[in-house]
Design an enzyme around this catalytic site. Structure first.
Site, PDB file in Angstrom:
ATOM      1  CD  GLU A  19     -26.308  -6.017   8.776  1.00 38.97           C
ATOM      2  OE1 GLU A  19     -26.803  -5.746   7.663  1.00 38.97           O
ATOM      3  OE2 GLU A  19     -25.402  -6.853   8.934  1.00 38.97           O
ATOM      4  NE  ARG A  59     -19.062  -8.399  10.903  1.00 37.77           N
ATOM      5  CZ  ARG A  59     -19.017  -8.060   9.638  1.00 37.77           C
ATOM      6  NH1 ARG A  59     -17.969  -7.433   9.167  1.00 37.77           N
ATOM      7  NH2 ARG A  59     -20.002  -8.354   8.841  1.00 37.77           N
ATOM      8  CE  LYS A  75     -25.206 -10.314   4.555  1.00 40.25           C
ATOM      9  NZ  LYS A  75     -24.697  -9.849   5.852  1.00 40.25           N
ATOM     10  CB  THR A 133     -22.037 -10.441  12.407  1.00 42.08           C
ATOM     11  OG1 THR A 133     -21.766  -9.325  11.542  1.00 42.08           O
ATOM     12  CG2 THR A 133     -20.944 -11.474  12.196  1.00 42.08           C
TER      13      THR A 133
HETATM   14  C1  3PG Z   1     -20.261  -7.053   5.995  1.00 47.10           C
HETATM   15  O1  3PG Z   1     -20.662  -8.123   6.387  1.00 47.10           O
HETATM   16  O2  3PG Z   1     -19.203  -6.536   6.363  1.00 47.10           O
HETATM   17  C2  3PG Z   1     -21.168  -6.361   5.089  1.00 47.10           C
HETATM   18  O3  3PG Z   1     -21.475  -7.206   4.069  1.00 47.10           O
HETATM   19  C3  3PG Z   1     -20.641  -5.077   4.587  1.00 47.10           C
HETATM   20  O4  3PG Z   1     -19.768  -5.281   3.559  1.00 47.10           O
HETATM   21  P1  3PG Z   1     -18.915  -4.058   3.037  1.00 47.10           P
HETATM   22  O5  3PG Z   1     -18.056  -3.628   4.198  1.00 47.10           O
HETATM   23  O6  3PG Z   1     -18.136  -4.625   1.886  1.00 47.10           O
HETATM   24  O7  3PG Z   1     -19.896  -2.990   2.625  1.00 47.10           O
END
Ligand code: 3PG
Length: 211
Positions: A41, A45, A128, A68
Site C-alpha cells: 500500500e 504522503r 479498515k 492515504t
Molecule cells: C499508516 O497509516 O501509517 C498505517 O496505518 C501504518 O501504521 P503503522 O506505521 O503504525 O504501521
C-alpha cells in the site's frame, strides 16, 4: 469476495509504504516479493508516491495499491498509475461511492459503529479499522464486529511483530496493515536484505498464526 480481498486474506499482512524517492520503488517491490508479502500500500504522503506506484505496478508478482487517498482525483491518478486497490484513513462517502461505482476495491478507515454502517450502506464488505492499537485494539474490533456479521476488517496502525499475532487469529480480520517491516530509515539506507528478512519474519508470523 473480490479477487483482491482474497489475495489480502492469503497474504495476511499488507505492508504500508512511505517512499520519499521513487528510485527505491523497484528494489522495495523485489524485497517484498522475495520476503513473502507480495503486496504494497503506497501512501500518498510524498511526492514520490505516484511514480513509485507506476514502477511497482510493473512487477507482476506484486499487488500494488494506493494509501492515504483523500479525493476522487487521487483515486483516478492512482488507478491510472496501476494501483489495484485504494485505502483511506477515514470514510469519505464521495470517494467510496466513486470506487464502488467504478469497481475499484476500497477499504476506508472506520472506528465507530456509525462509520461501519455507512460503509455497509455504501455496499462495502471490508473496511479498515484505523488506527487499530490506539483505537482500542482487538477487543474493540471484537466488540464492534459483533452486530455487523457481514463485515470484515483490516486493522492498521501501531502493529509490530508481537502485537499483530492475536489479530491474525480472529476470523473477522481479513488481513492486518503495517509499516514495521518497511521502515523509512531502512529504505533510505538501501537496506534491502534487512527489509527482506523483516518481511520474511512477518510472512512467517502469518503462516504460524493462520496455518
Ligand atoms: C499508516 O497509516 O501509517 C498505517 O496505518 C501504518 O501504521 P503503522 O506505521 O503504525 O504501521
Amino acid at each position: 469476495m473480490s479477487e483482491i480481498f482474497e489475495k489480502f486474506s492469503k497474504i495476511g499482512i499488507v505492508p504500508v509504504v512511505v517512499l520519499d524517492d521513487a528510485k527505491d520503488a523497484e528494489k522495495l517491490g523485489e524485497a517484498l516479493v522475495a520476503g513473502g508479502l507480495p503486496c504494497a500500500e503506497v501512501t500518498f504522503r510524498t511526492d514520490a508516491a505516484l511514480e513509485s506506484i507506476k514502477i511497482m505496478a510493473q512487477n507482476k508478482d506484486l499487488l500494488v495499491g494506493a494509501g492515504t487517498v483523500l479525493s476522487i482525483e487521487q483515486v483516478d491518478k492512482a488507478v491510472n498509475a496501476g494501483a489495484k486497490f485504494i485505502v483511506s484513513p477515514g470514510l469519505n462517502p464521495k470517494v467510496v461511492k466513486y470506487c464502488v461505482d467504478n469497481n475499484i476495491p476500497i477499504t476506508p478507515g472506520t472506528q465507530t459503529p456509525s462509520e461501519m454502517e455507512q460503509a455497509l450502506e455504501l455496499g462495502l464488505k471490508v473496511v479498515k479499522f484505523f488506527p487499530a492499537e490506539p483505537a482500542g485494539g482487538l477487543n474493540m474490533i471484537k466488540a464492534v464486529a459483533a452486530p455487523y456479521t457481514q463485515l470484515k476488517f483490516i486493522p492498521t496502525g501501531g502493529f509490530n511483530s508481537k502485537n499483530v499475532r492475536d489479530y491474525l487469529m480472529y476470523d473477522r480480520i481479513l488481513a492486518c496493515g503495517g509499516s514495521w517491516m518497511v521502515k523509512k530509515d531502512l529504505i533510505a539506507a538501501s537496506q534491502w536484505d534487512k527489509i527482506k528478512s523483516m518481511v520474511k519474519e512477518a510472512a512467517e508470523i502469518v503462516k504460524e498464526m493462520r496455518g
